[in-house]
Design a protein around this motif. Structure first.
Motif: not given
Lengths: 153, 556
Positions: B418-419, B421-422, B425-426, B446, B449-450, B453
């Motif tokens: 999950a992270f 991907v996140h 982006i961040l 973003a 939104l952590l 996630t």
């Protein structure tokens, strides 16, 4: 797998790399935009080194990680080095057994066998077999698959 | 020649070509006109604004379309012989579709509003092919409702028709050369009647309507239609009074209020549209079991659909809980069956066994459906024959059995993925902000939104689970749509064990059971390797034994 498969894989990989090298050479010859020669040469050398490494290492590695086995009850394959994959299908559920030989495979007297089941997700491919083994495998699987009744779904 | 009730269905092989119901001469043109409506409307408007002859052009267009629609009736014929079903169609491009009758797996009967007014029904014959080309489907659009019903019974219930003289099946000329192992539903302990009702739509279920989000599609369709109308018809929205008024009122508000208003309006609209869609699609829903070994699903308030699923093709069921539906304890139930591609079938509602309904209801109906699926059609016999005994106990029933979690390694993997991907982006957004291009707020959003996630990852782990009980393989996964698939072990026709580099490091594997039914393969994700092998070995006894040596210590 047949040991000849190593040579076949090497040849196939080399073929691909040769095309790339040829393209680079053509670019070098036909270049009118004035890209310095050193850049061309560096590119060529880099490609050649990567190609040599790939052609020598990949087939050996692939030969080591690829395995197949067929018993009267099931077909099993193992493949992949980064993403390892084991596939197994019972012979009783086999729908079709295909054997295929490409031009390059013909040259090395190799063949590959594809076993499909009723599931769209489960074809099992055995590549790089020598011709006799492939024929024997196909005959064996077909005979065993015919022995079971039903539509194998 | 071809009116309703025109002679026996299995006519002589040579002369049996029949036409669709002549009432379709009324329906086809209307369908074509409706389909071409935006273009025709555009033609009208464009013609009027340019030369004043728009209505003429438009009339010509309508005339052509009507003619075209009527042609379809004259060029389509079908025949049903004892061996096969054939449909001939097309004027310039003649096409003959032939389906052997023993390959017929599903027969869908649909009647749209117009069909219903005229007493017609469309028959669609599904075969086992995994066809994606809709063109190659055998479709009869349309027969009279009586004839459609008769056709369905005849195509599906051939061999048992003799054994069950009570049904309205046309006994006699049906060939009885079916595989003898196939049908054994005559042991129905529930009821000797030909039809047993398993589920029926209850008015209370409408409360799940707003949570299906099917309204989003409606919003999209309406939006698309309006934009097409505007672009093809050159309509200036500013000149329409109400739109201008609304826009003026809207632009007078502050940004936050604007966003809130849009969201609220959208939510209300989607909710209403979803509910409406739910009622229209699933009104009059009924799930029944016929003694001949089929499940019948009839549904639809305006457009009536009747789907038939042969129980001997049934390999299991799937319980879906989309996040919103899960929040209100609802679930959908669909069949995992061969001959229906679940992706397509699911979209078209082909394999639906229960619309969004209370979860307990879905589980109960699933239990009823599974309770007597007949034995295997071939291949090895099931491990423990599914019978009503273990299915009723909550601890052994595959529908309610507590699932085995996949362990801390799988949990870690959910978070890293999950992270994984996140975080990039961040990082990218931060980099862009440093470089000075976009404002800061995308990055802030973003970052905010952590936790979401993290919650998602945790929930995805919580959903992961598997079990093997009473001859069924159970696997569950997913968060946004949590799916629990219950698959009969004898429906599994192969295994795949996949281990990526990272999975190998974590000692995990993804076990895939391939099957001819449903989505063709179902995965048990990120399970311990030894457990994966144990599962595969127990699911298909004896199959893996010769191969377990290379895995070394993995077994037991």
């Amino acid at each position: 797998m047949s040991r000849t498969a190593i040579w076949y894989w090497a040849a196939r990989a080399a073929f691909g790399w040769l095309i790339l090298l040829a393209a680079q050479v053509i670019w070098l010859v036909a270049d009118t935009a004035g890209v310095p020669l050193s850049v061309h040469v560096t590119g060529l050398v880099a490609t050649a080194v990567v190609a040599a490494a790939h052609v020598t290492v990949m087939p050996q590695w692939r030969y080591r990680v690829h395995r197949w086995e067929a018993t009267p009850a099931a077909v099993f394959t193992q493949s992949g080095w980064f993403r390892q994959e084991w596939r197994i299908a019972p012979v009783s559920r086999i729908q079709t057994v295909d054997s295929e030989r490409g031009p390059l495979e013909q040259l090395f007297r190799l063949a590959n066998v594809t076993v499909t089941t009723a599931s769209a997700a489960g074809p099992i491919k055995v590549g790089g077999l020598d011709r006799d083994t492939a024929q024997r495998l196909v005959a064996e699987l077909t005979a065993n698959a015919q022995a079971t009744a039903g539509d194998a779904t | 020649m071809s009116g309703p009730g025109g002679g026996p269905l299995s006519g002589p092989a040579e002369t049996g070509w029949r036409r669709l119901s002549p009432r379709m001469l009324l329906v086809h043109p209307v369908q074509e006109v409706v389909r071409a409506a935006p273009a025709l409307l555009g033609l009208l408007v464009a013609g009027t604004s340019s030369g004043g002859k728009g209505h003429l052009w438009s009339a010509a267009g309508v005339g052509l379309t009507v003619l075209f629609g009527m042609l379809r009736w004259f060029t389509t014929t079908y025949r049903i012989s004892p061996e096969q079903v054939q449909v001939r169609r097309g004027l310039l491009n003649r096409k003959v579709l032939t389906v052997p009758r023993d390959r017929v797996r599903t027969v869908d009967v649909t009647s749209h509003v117009l069909h219903r007014v005229l007493g017609l029904a469309r028959v669609e014959v599904g075969t086992g092919t995994s066809d994606r080309r809709h063109d190659s489907r055998l479709k009869l659009d349309a027969l009279s409702a009586d004839e459609a019903a008769r056709l369905r019974v005849e195509l599906l219930h051939r061999s048992p028709a003799g054994q069950f003289p009570g049904t309205q099946a046309p006994a006699g000329q049906s060939p009885t050369a079916q595989s003898p192992t196939a049908q054994s539903p005559a042991t129905s302990p529930v009821s000797p009647a030909a039809e047993t009702e398993l589920a029926r739509m209850r008015p209370g279920w409408v409360r799940f309507g707003p949570f299906t989000m099917s309204g989003l599609v409606t919003v999209g369709v309406i939006g698309g239609f309006v934009s097409r109308l505007v672009s093809e018809g050159n309509i200036d929205l500013d000149r329409v009074g109400p739109v201008r008024e609304t826009w003026r009122w809207f632009s007078a508000m502050s940004l936050a209020l604007e966003i809130a208003t849009v969201l609220l309006a959208l939510m209300v609209f989607v909710g209403v549209a979803s509910t409406l869609g739910y009622v229209l699609a699933y009104g009059n829903f009924r799930l029944t079991r016929h003694a001949e070994g089929t499940l019948h699903v009839t549904r639809g308030l305006l457009t009536r659909r009747a789907t038939t699923i042969e129980e001997r093709r049934l390999r299991g069921v799937e319980i879906d809980e989309p996040l919103l539906l899960r929040a209100v304890r609802g679930a959908r139930l669909s069949a995992v069956t061969t001959g229906l591609r679940s992706k397509e079938g699911g979209q078209r509602g082909g394999s639906t066994l229960l619309p969004p309904a209370p979860r307990t209801e879905a589980v109960a109906v699933a239990g009823l459906v599974l309770s007597h699926t007949p034995g295997a059609t071939g291949g090895p016999s099931p491990v423990t024959g599914p019978d009503t005994g273990p299915l009723t106990s909550p601890l052994t029933s595959p529908l309610t059995v507590p699932l085995i979690p996949h362990g801390p390694a799988a949990l870690r993997r959910r978070f890293t993925r999950a992270f994984g991907v996140h975080a990039p982006i961040l990082l990218a957004l931060l980099l862009l902000w440093v470089l000075g291009e976009p404002p800061l707020w995308p990055w802030l959003t973003a970052a905010a939104l952590l936790p979401v996630t993290a919650l998602l990852a945790a929930d995805r782990y919580r959903s992961l689970g598997h079990a093997l009980t009473s001859g069924y393989l159970v696997t569950r996964w997913g968060s946004l749509v949590r799916r629990r698939v219950v698959l009969r072990c004898d429906g599994v026709i192969g295994w795949t064990v996949e281990r990526s580099f990272f999975q190998r490091r974590a000692g995990l594997a993804t076990l895939t059971a391939t099957t001819a039914a449903g989505a063709q393969s179902y995965q048990v994700r990120d399970v311990d390797l030894a457990e994966a092998l144990r599962l595969a070995a127990a699911g298909t006894p004896g199959l893996l034994d010769p191969f377990l040596e290379p895995a070394g210590s993995a077994s037991q």
